[in-house]
Motif scaffolding. Structure first.
Motif, PDB file in Angstrom:
ATOM      1  N   VAL A 144       0.817  -1.211   0.000  1.00 35.69           N
ATOM      2  CA  VAL A 144       0.000   0.000   0.000  1.00 35.69           C
ATOM      3  C   VAL A 144       0.856   1.268   0.000  1.00 35.69           C
ATOM      4  O   VAL A 144       0.557   2.238  -0.704  1.00 35.69           O
ATOM      5  CB  VAL A 144      -0.959   0.002   1.214  1.00 35.69           C
ATOM      6  CG1 VAL A 144      -1.739   1.300   1.289  1.00 35.69           C
ATOM      7  CG2 VAL A 144      -1.903  -1.182   1.133  1.00 35.69           C
ATOM      8  N   LEU A 145       1.919   1.276   0.795  1.00 36.83           N
ATOM      9  CA  LEU A 145       2.706   2.495   1.002  1.00 36.83           C
ATOM     10  C   LEU A 145       4.044   2.498   0.264  1.00 36.83           C
ATOM     11  O   LEU A 145       4.788   3.478   0.355  1.00 36.83           O
ATOM     12  CB  LEU A 145       2.944   2.697   2.508  1.00 36.83           C
ATOM     13  CG  LEU A 145       1.674   2.999   3.311  1.00 36.83           C
ATOM     14  CD1 LEU A 145       1.889   2.727   4.789  1.00 36.83           C
ATOM     15  CD2 LEU A 145       1.226   4.443   3.097  1.00 36.83           C
ATOM     16  N   ASP A 146       4.358   1.403  -0.440  1.00 31.91           N
ATOM     17  CA  ASP A 146       5.563   1.329  -1.268  1.00 31.91           C
ATOM     18  C   ASP A 146       6.816   1.671  -0.453  1.00 31.91           C
ATOM     19  O   ASP A 146       7.553   2.603  -0.751  1.00 31.91           O
ATOM     20  CB  ASP A 146       5.424   2.283  -2.463  1.00 31.91           C
ATOM     21  CG  ASP A 146       6.471   2.018  -3.536  1.00 31.91           C
ATOM     22  OD1 ASP A 146       7.031   0.897  -3.556  1.00 31.91           O
ATOM     23  OD2 ASP A 146       6.744   2.935  -4.328  1.00 31.91           O
ATOM     24  N   LEU A 147       7.062   0.878   0.589  1.00 35.42           N
ATOM     25  CA  LEU A 147       8.171   1.137   1.516  1.00 35.42           C
ATOM     26  C   LEU A 147       9.491   0.506   1.068  1.00 35.42           C
ATOM     27  O   LEU A 147      10.556   0.916   1.536  1.00 35.42           O
ATOM     28  CB  LEU A 147       7.815   0.583   2.905  1.00 35.42           C
ATOM     29  CG  LEU A 147       6.510   1.079   3.538  1.00 35.42           C
ATOM     30  CD1 LEU A 147       6.234   0.276   4.802  1.00 35.42           C
ATOM     31  CD2 LEU A 147       6.585   2.558   3.851  1.00 35.42           C
ATOM     32  N   ASN A 148       9.432  -0.469   0.193  1.00 33.43           N
ATOM     33  CA  ASN A 148      10.626  -1.260  -0.130  1.00 33.43           C
ATOM     34  C   ASN A 148      11.797  -0.431  -0.650  1.00 33.43           C
ATOM     35  O   ASN A 148      12.962  -0.765  -0.400  1.00 33.43           O
ATOM     36  CB  ASN A 148      10.279  -2.346  -1.159  1.00 33.43           C
ATOM     37  CG  ASN A 148       9.617  -3.548  -0.494  1.00 33.43           C
ATOM     38  OD1 ASN A 148       9.856  -3.831   0.677  1.00 33.43           O
ATOM     39  ND2 ASN A 148       8.756  -4.234  -1.227  1.00 33.43           N
ATOM     40  N   ALA A 149      11.490   0.649  -1.351  1.00 31.09           N
ATOM     41  CA  ALA A 149      12.549   1.458  -1.966  1.00 31.09           C
ATOM     42  C   ALA A 149      13.466   2.113  -0.934  1.00 31.09           C
ATOM     43  O   ALA A 149      14.616   2.440  -1.232  1.00 31.09           O
ATOM     44  CB  ALA A 149      11.933   2.523  -2.867  1.00 31.09           C
ATOM     45  N   GLN A 162       8.626  10.316   2.235  1.00 31.58           N
ATOM     46  CA  GLN A 162       8.970   8.952   2.655  1.00 31.58           C
ATOM     47  C   GLN A 162       8.732   8.767   4.142  1.00 31.58           C
ATOM     48  O   GLN A 162       8.205   7.740   4.575  1.00 31.58           O
ATOM     49  CB  GLN A 162      10.430   8.666   2.311  1.00 31.58           C
ATOM     50  CG  GLN A 162      10.710   8.522   0.823  1.00 31.58           C
ATOM     51  CD  GLN A 162      12.192   8.439   0.513  1.00 31.58           C
ATOM     52  OE1 GLN A 162      13.036   8.960   1.257  1.00 31.58           O
ATOM     53  NE2 GLN A 162      12.532   7.791  -0.583  1.00 31.58           N
ATOM     54  N   ARG A 163       9.109   9.776   4.940  1.00 29.13           N
ATOM     55  CA  ARG A 163       8.916   9.657   6.391  1.00 29.13           C
ATOM     56  C   ARG A 163       7.437   9.579   6.742  1.00 29.13           C
ATOM     57  O   ARG A 163       7.039   8.839   7.647  1.00 29.13           O
ATOM     58  CB  ARG A 163       9.570  10.832   7.120  1.00 29.13           C
ATOM     59  CG  ARG A 163       9.449  10.665   8.642  1.00 29.13           C
ATOM     60  CD  ARG A 163       9.990  11.835   9.417  1.00 29.13           C
ATOM     61  NE  ARG A 163       9.306  13.077   9.178  1.00 29.13           N
ATOM     62  CZ  ARG A 163       8.082  13.361   9.647  1.00 29.13           C
ATOM     63  NH1 ARG A 163       7.376  12.462  10.315  1.00 29.13           N
ATOM     64  NH2 ARG A 163       7.552  14.535   9.421  1.00 29.13           N
ATOM     65  N   MET A 164       6.602  10.353   6.019  1.00 28.84           N
ATOM     66  CA  MET A 164       5.172  10.303   6.310  1.00 28.84           C
ATOM     67  C   MET A 164       4.611   8.922   6.017  1.00 28.84           C
ATOM     68  O   MET A 164       3.831   8.358   6.793  1.00 28.84           O
ATOM     69  CB  MET A 164       4.434  11.374   5.498  1.00 28.84           C
ATOM     70  CG  MET A 164       2.940  11.447   5.781  1.00 28.84           C
ATOM     71  SD  MET A 164       2.551  11.628   7.537  1.00 28.84           S
ATOM     72  CE  MET A 164       3.282  13.230   7.865  1.00 28.84           C
ATOM     73  N   ARG A 165       5.008   8.320   4.893  1.00 29.41           N
ATOM     74  CA  ARG A 165       4.570   6.963   4.578  1.00 29.41           C
ATOM     75  C   ARG A 165       5.074   5.974   5.629  1.00 29.41           C
ATOM     76  O   ARG A 165       4.353   5.070   6.068  1.00 29.41           O
ATOM     77  CB  ARG A 165       5.070   6.562   3.193  1.00 29.41           C
ATOM     78  CG  ARG A 165       4.228   7.146   2.077  1.00 29.41           C
ATOM     79  CD  ARG A 165       5.033   7.480   0.842  1.00 29.41           C
ATOM     80  NE  ARG A 165       5.669   6.318   0.244  1.00 29.41           N
ATOM     81  CZ  ARG A 165       6.620   6.400  -0.691  1.00 29.41           C
ATOM     82  NH1 ARG A 165       7.030   7.585  -1.106  1.00 29.41           N
ATOM     83  NH2 ARG A 165       7.145   5.313  -1.204  1.00 29.41           N
ATOM     84  N   VAL A 190       2.479  17.893  -4.545  1.00 28.93           N
ATOM     85  CA  VAL A 190       1.191  17.420  -5.048  1.00 28.93           C
ATOM     86  C   VAL A 190       1.199  15.913  -5.318  1.00 28.93           C
ATOM     87  O   VAL A 190       0.260  15.198  -4.945  1.00 28.93           O
ATOM     88  CB  VAL A 190       0.801  18.191  -6.327  1.00 28.93           C
ATOM     89  CG1 VAL A 190      -0.475  17.612  -6.929  1.00 28.93           C
ATOM     90  CG2 VAL A 190       0.606  19.664  -6.022  1.00 28.93           C
ATOM     91  N   ALA A 191       2.244  15.411  -5.955  1.00 26.67           N
ATOM     92  CA  ALA A 191       2.308  13.989  -6.306  1.00 26.67           C
ATOM     93  C   ALA A 191       2.352  13.106  -5.061  1.00 26.67           C
ATOM     94  O   ALA A 191       1.667  12.077  -4.991  1.00 26.67           O
ATOM     95  CB  ALA A 191       3.524  13.723  -7.182  1.00 26.67           C
ATOM     96  N   VAL A 192       3.144  13.514  -4.063  1.00 27.85           N
ATOM     97  CA  VAL A 192       3.257  12.734  -2.828  1.00 27.85           C
ATOM     98  C   VAL A 192       1.933  12.778  -2.055  1.00 27.85           C
ATOM     99  O   VAL A 192       1.483  11.763  -1.513  1.00 27.85           O
ATOM    100  CB  VAL A 192       4.424  13.244  -1.960  1.00 27.85           C
ATOM    101  CG1 VAL A 192       4.502  12.467  -0.648  1.00 27.85           C
ATOM    102  CG2 VAL A 192       5.750  13.120  -2.710  1.00 27.85           C
ATOM    103  N   LYS A 193       1.304  13.949  -2.010  1.00 31.12           N
ATOM    104  CA  LYS A 193      -0.011  14.060  -1.360  1.00 31.12           C
ATOM    105  C   LYS A 193      -0.994  13.074  -1.968  1.00 31.12           C
ATOM    106  O   LYS A 193      -1.748  12.390  -1.261  1.00 31.12           O
ATOM    107  CB  LYS A 193      -0.565  15.478  -1.513  1.00 31.12           C
ATOM    108  CG  LYS A 193       0.009  16.498  -0.568  1.00 31.12           C
ATOM    109  CD  LYS A 193      -0.693  17.834  -0.743  1.00 31.12           C
ATOM    110  CE  LYS A 193      -0.140  18.869   0.222  1.00 31.12           C
ATOM    111  NZ  LYS A 193      -0.863  20.142   0.150  1.00 31.12           N
ATOM    112  N   ASP A 194      -0.997  13.003  -3.288  1.00 31.37           N
ATOM    113  CA  ASP A 194      -1.914  12.115  -3.991  1.00 31.37           C
ATOM    114  C   ASP A 194      -1.669  10.662  -3.598  1.00 31.37           C
ATOM    115  O   ASP A 194      -2.617   9.897  -3.364  1.00 31.37           O
ATOM    116  CB  ASP A 194      -1.745  12.301  -5.494  1.00 31.37           C
ATOM    117  CG  ASP A 194      -2.818  11.565  -6.289  1.00 31.37           C
ATOM    118  OD1 ASP A 194      -4.007  11.704  -5.947  1.00 31.37           O
ATOM    119  OD2 ASP A 194      -2.466  10.834  -7.228  1.00 31.37           O
TER     120      ASP A 194
END
Length: 335
Positions: A144-149, A162-165, A190-194
């Motif tokens: 859901v949050l794409d943490l692997n990167a 990244q920290r918010m995720r 904007v992109a990260v908010k989305d």
């Protein structure tokens, strides 16, 4: 429908010592202090069913933070009660914290110098999560949050997005029934908010997590919230859906005309023919804001076209941001 959060007659009063100017007055206040009381929250009542995304909004100083602190067990109410999943946050503290996750936009619950995956391992032990459940949760949160990167990176090296995720994942690691999100998209592009909004929506839909969201970003409210609860000076001023707010208070419209000559702009005097509208002239552009129940758009357009050569016309319905802004300016009464 199950009631996940029940708030009844919630009040919070703070006492403060008033310091008078001058040495003599200051010395006197040591022995006979003047105490003032301040009601931060006044008789709040609301219920949130399981699985709802509840937008809890208000201007700065409206009492939002105080209410959230009572709901999360940080503050004790002066009077009234709040129950989350049937538990009292102040009396059932140990059992209660297992039911909630909390994310504060400006703060973090992550260990600054640890790699993110090590932080999650520490939280696993704190929440006493089994190995099987931990791997299952991490797989879901990664998806859901794409943490692997960045999961192997130290927390201090993460970008704000990244920290918010990572913080949202940390708050969901123990699979809480209620998630408190305080300004989760503040400072993000904007992109990260989305991406954050999509993740919140997916978590809510797939896990039926009840979410209480506080935000100043009106897009968060419009895109995420099933319901809005607005407070001002510690008191409720609106409780309903976004569509209900627009239906009841969204009568303000805007028409923007672009003229061909400055002379045409100057000779347009709307106030002689219409009342209850605001006219803003800026170069060749004329913007008119008005109550659609009192002024008809065709009349405005007809009047303008009869007196000027118009290059372009744009009509805009009231949006939630303007409605709430007018609420706080006291231009709308809650009737």
């Amino acid at each position: 429908m199950d009631k996940m959060i029940v708030v009844e007659h919630l009040d919070k009063t703070f006492k403060k010592t008033v310091k008078q100017p001058g040495l003599k007055a200051g010395f006197k206040s040591l022995f006979k202090p003047q105490i003032e009381t301040f009601e931060a929250v006044k008789d709040l009542n609301f219920e949130i069913p399981k699985g709802e995304i509840f937008g809890f909004i208000g201007a700065n100083g409206a009492g939002k933070s105080t209410t959230i602190k009572m709901l999360t067990g940080i503050l004790t109410p002066t009077s009234g009660t709040c129950l989350i999943n049937g538990k009292n946050p102040q009396k059932n503290r140990t059992a209660y914290v297992k039911d909630i996750g909390v994310v504060f936009g400006q703060l973090t619950q992550l260990w600054w110098d640890l790699a993110l995956q090590e932080t999650y391992s520490v939280l696993k032990e704190i929440y006493d999560i089994s190995d099987t459940e931990f791997h299952k949760r991490m797989a879901f949160l990664n998806e859901v949050l794409d943490l692997n990167a960045f999961i192997k990176d130290p927390v201090r090296t993460l970008s704000l997005g990244q920290r918010m995720r990572a913080d949202i994942a940390a708050s969901l690691l123990h699979n809480p029934k209620v998630l408190f999100l305080d300004e989760p998209t503040i400072g993000l592009d904007v992109a990260v908010k989305d991406n954050i909004r999509k993740a919140i929506k997916q978590i809510n839909q797939e896990e039926q997590t009840t979410i209480l969201l506080t935000t100043h970003d009106l897009n968060d409210i419009e895109l995420l919230c099933d319901r809005i609860f607005m407070i001002d000076r510690g008191q409720e001023i609106f409780d309903g859906s976004v569509s209900q707010l627009k239906q009841r208070f969204g009568k303000m419209h805007e028409v923007r005309f672009e003229m061909t000559q400055q002379l045409e702009v100057e000779r347009l005097d709307y106030h002689q023919h219409f009342s209850d509208l605001e006219v803003i002239k800026d170069g060749l552009q004329v913007t008119i804001q008005f109550d659609a129940t009192k002024v008809a758009i065709p009349d405005l357009v007809k009047f303008t076209l009869s007196r000027a050569n118009v290059k372009d016309i744009a009509v805009k319905d009231a949006d939630i941001e303007e409605i709430i802004r007018r609420f706080f300016r006291k231009e709308i009464e809650n009737v």
